[in-house]
Design a protein around this motif. Sequence first.
Motif, PDB file in Angstrom:
ATOM      1  N   UNK A 255     -50.976 -22.496  23.206  1.00 56.20           N
ATOM      2  CA  UNK A 255     -50.587 -22.714  22.462  1.00 56.20           C
ATOM      3  C   UNK A 255     -49.490 -21.721  21.532  1.00 56.20           C
ATOM      4  N   UNK A 256     -50.506 -20.590  21.806  1.00 53.72           N
ATOM      5  CA  UNK A 256     -49.929 -18.818  21.508  1.00 53.72           C
ATOM      6  C   UNK A 256     -48.631 -18.651  22.091  1.00 53.72           C
ATOM      7  N   UNK A 257     -48.809 -18.652  23.571  1.00 53.98           N
ATOM      8  CA  UNK A 257     -47.854 -18.316  24.392  1.00 53.98           C
ATOM      9  C   UNK A 257     -46.201 -18.847  24.661  1.00 53.98           C
ATOM     10  N   UNK A 258     -47.252 -20.528  24.027  1.00 48.89           N
ATOM     11  CA  UNK A 258     -45.730 -21.725  24.064  1.00 48.89           C
ATOM     12  C   UNK A 258     -44.730 -21.300  22.353  1.00 48.89           C
ATOM     13  N   UNK A 259     -45.452 -20.514  21.403  1.00 51.99           N
ATOM     14  CA  UNK A 259     -45.017 -20.056  20.480  1.00 51.99           C
ATOM     15  C   UNK A 259     -44.049 -19.289  20.545  1.00 51.99           C
ATOM     16  N   UNK A 260     -44.826 -17.935  21.457  1.00 51.33           N
ATOM     17  CA  UNK A 260     -44.479 -17.426  21.642  1.00 51.33           C
ATOM     18  C   UNK A 260     -42.605 -17.008  22.284  1.00 51.33           C
TER      19      UNK A 260
ATOM     20  N   UNK B 160     -66.174 -24.296  23.346  1.00 50.77           N
ATOM     21  CA  UNK B 160     -65.517 -23.594  22.555  1.00 50.77           C
ATOM     22  C   UNK B 160     -64.267 -21.731  23.765  1.00 50.77           C
ATOM     23  N   UNK B 161     -65.056 -21.950  25.164  1.00 48.95           N
ATOM     24  CA  UNK B 161     -64.367 -21.127  26.167  1.00 48.95           C
ATOM     25  C   UNK B 161     -62.995 -22.049  25.862  1.00 48.95           C
ATOM     26  N   UNK B 162     -63.834 -23.382  26.666  1.00 45.80           N
ATOM     27  CA  UNK B 162     -61.569 -24.476  26.662  1.00 45.80           C
ATOM     28  C   UNK B 162     -60.979 -24.170  25.529  1.00 45.80           C
ATOM     29  N   UNK B 163     -62.033 -24.670  24.155  1.00 44.62           N
ATOM     30  CA  UNK B 163     -61.073 -24.250  22.918  1.00 44.62           C
ATOM     31  C   UNK B 163     -60.039 -22.932  23.117  1.00 44.62           C
ATOM     32  N   UNK B 164     -60.373 -21.959  22.935  1.00 44.82           N
ATOM     33  CA  UNK B 164     -59.532 -20.554  23.495  1.00 44.82           C
ATOM     34  C   UNK B 164     -59.070 -20.387  24.412  1.00 44.82           C
ATOM     35  N   UNK B 165     -58.898 -21.018  25.773  1.00 42.53           N
ATOM     36  CA  UNK B 165     -58.085 -20.908  26.566  1.00 42.53           C
ATOM     37  C   UNK B 165     -56.917 -22.211  25.899  1.00 42.53           C
ATOM     38  N   UNK B 166     -56.908 -23.059  25.470  1.00 41.19           N
ATOM     39  CA  UNK B 166     -55.983 -23.709  24.532  1.00 41.19           C
ATOM     40  C   UNK B 166     -55.353 -23.160  23.835  1.00 41.19           C
ATOM     41  N   UNK B 167     -55.792 -22.426  22.975  1.00 40.45           N
ATOM     42  CA  UNK B 167     -55.420 -21.215  22.128  1.00 40.45           C
ATOM     43  C   UNK B 167     -54.784 -20.432  22.460  1.00 40.45           C
ATOM     44  N   UNK B 168     -55.034 -19.752  23.752  1.00 39.36           N
ATOM     45  CA  UNK B 168     -53.559 -18.768  24.608  1.00 39.36           C
ATOM     46  C   UNK B 168     -52.549 -19.903  25.058  1.00 39.36           C
TER      47      UNK B 168
ATOM     48  N   UNK C 244     -44.401 -11.552  16.003  1.00 36.30           N
ATOM     49  CA  UNK C 244     -45.895 -12.363  15.423  1.00 36.30           C
ATOM     50  C   UNK C 244     -46.649 -13.012  16.202  1.00 36.30           C
ATOM     51  N   UNK C 245     -45.503 -13.651  17.362  1.00 44.68           N
ATOM     52  CA  UNK C 245     -46.084 -14.744  17.986  1.00 44.68           C
ATOM     53  C   UNK C 245     -46.978 -13.896  18.908  1.00 44.68           C
ATOM     54  N   UNK C 246     -46.427 -13.067  19.260  1.00 43.93           N
ATOM     55  CA  UNK C 246     -47.404 -12.224  20.506  1.00 43.93           C
ATOM     56  C   UNK C 246     -48.335 -11.345  19.849  1.00 43.93           C
ATOM     57  N   UNK C 247     -48.435 -11.464  18.860  1.00 43.84           N
ATOM     58  CA  UNK C 247     -49.775 -10.724  18.568  1.00 43.84           C
ATOM     59  C   UNK C 247     -50.985 -11.919  18.409  1.00 43.84           C
ATOM     60  N   UNK C 248     -49.974 -13.598  17.647  1.00 44.23           N
ATOM     61  CA  UNK C 248     -51.119 -14.392  17.740  1.00 44.23           C
ATOM     62  C   UNK C 248     -51.350 -14.396  19.195  1.00 44.23           C
ATOM     63  N   UNK C 249     -50.692 -14.156  20.127  1.00 45.61           N
ATOM     64  CA  UNK C 249     -51.045 -14.841  21.210  1.00 45.61           C
ATOM     65  C   UNK C 249     -52.194 -13.403  22.541  1.00 45.61           C
ATOM     66  N   UNK C 250     -52.129 -12.141  21.753  1.00 39.49           N
ATOM     67  CA  UNK C 250     -53.255 -11.319  22.380  1.00 39.49           C
ATOM     68  C   UNK C 250     -54.692 -11.180  20.959  1.00 39.49           C
ATOM     69  N   UNK C 251     -54.377 -12.585  19.976  1.00 34.26           N
ATOM     70  CA  UNK C 251     -55.499 -12.095  19.870  1.00 34.26           C
ATOM     71  C   UNK C 251     -55.673 -13.817  20.378  1.00 34.26           C
TER      72      UNK C 251
END
Length: 392
Positions: free
Chosen positions: A156-161, A146-154, A104-111
Amino acid sequence: MLDKRPLLRAGALCAIALSLAACSAEEDRGGRGAPEVGYVTAAVQPVPVTTSLGGRTVAYETSEVRPQVNGLIRRRLFTEGSLVRAGEPLYQIDARLYQAGVDQAAANLASARASAEAAEERARRLEPLAKMQAVAEQDYTDALAQARMARAAVAQNAAALETARINLRFATIAAPISGRIGRSLVTPGALVSASQATPLAVIQQTDPMFVDMQQSSAELTALRQAIESGGVTAGSTSVRLRLEDGSRYGFAGTVQFSDVTVNEATGTVTLRARFPNPKGVLLPGMFVTAMFDQAVNPSAILLPQPAVQRDFDGSAFVYLVGKDNKAVRRKIVADRTSGANWVVTEGLKPGERVISQGIGNLRQGAAIRPVPASSAQRVGAPKGESAKAKGK
């Protein structure tokens, strides 16, 4: 007619008695009738102050094996009582939920990465239009945000993975240290949790091994003051052990440190020594006696134990060879032993002759015939027998 034979016999007996008395007096005057005693000459020498302390063995390292995630134990992967190495798998927890978490964490990171790419692309396209004022400046600013927020989300999801992968690894419980593992306290099928109080097993490293000894704080203080005053010098840090059955342990240890606090309940200080234990003879929790030379008295005198006697009050005294070969009684201080000898710290001077043999019936001022201790004694026939032999 009067029988004179009884009178003659009585006269002969009187003559013999007077002759023996004269001989005895002559022997006393010549000193040949005084008892023979053996003596040793007092000499100053350095004597170690040996200390014997009771102690308990303590494992060099101890680790309680505990779960870091929740789940059911599927398998036990070790043999109880065996040696294990750090990192070796010990238990396997059901890992299906944690594997799903990784997926699940890997899928969230890809998204998140896809969204970040789209946001960055939109910002790039709006940049030249904003410079030509074909779009509002605010639209370009919003796109950059929006681009910066998207990079931050990446991120976050990498840490969750990574967290999900760590939890998946925790599903395999590994040995934290190398050592001998005890019995397993859980069986396959048991439900375990990261917050439980009971460990799954305990690992102890027993080579080397510690021995914790307890010494009175008063004794330790007196020893330190004696060293500071110069009365004794610091001893060796080498320690020997006597086991519970009275046998000697085959390896010497080394004193590591002395605790900095005194136990208020017992008034003792803990000293710790380290011992090699390649054969596993020492086990954690054993009672042992530690012996080591805590200091050295450079000006002590050693006397054989038979030379030192005790008064009714427990004080020590010896007999010396005095002037004109007379026994002289003197009090000494002998509070401890070293091997088969008493250690005398007060009351004697180097060169004095201390009686160590034949002291059973000695008294102050008695005449003696001193000879070096353990000298061979003359053995011969009594004087009467000798005279008869000459007469023949």
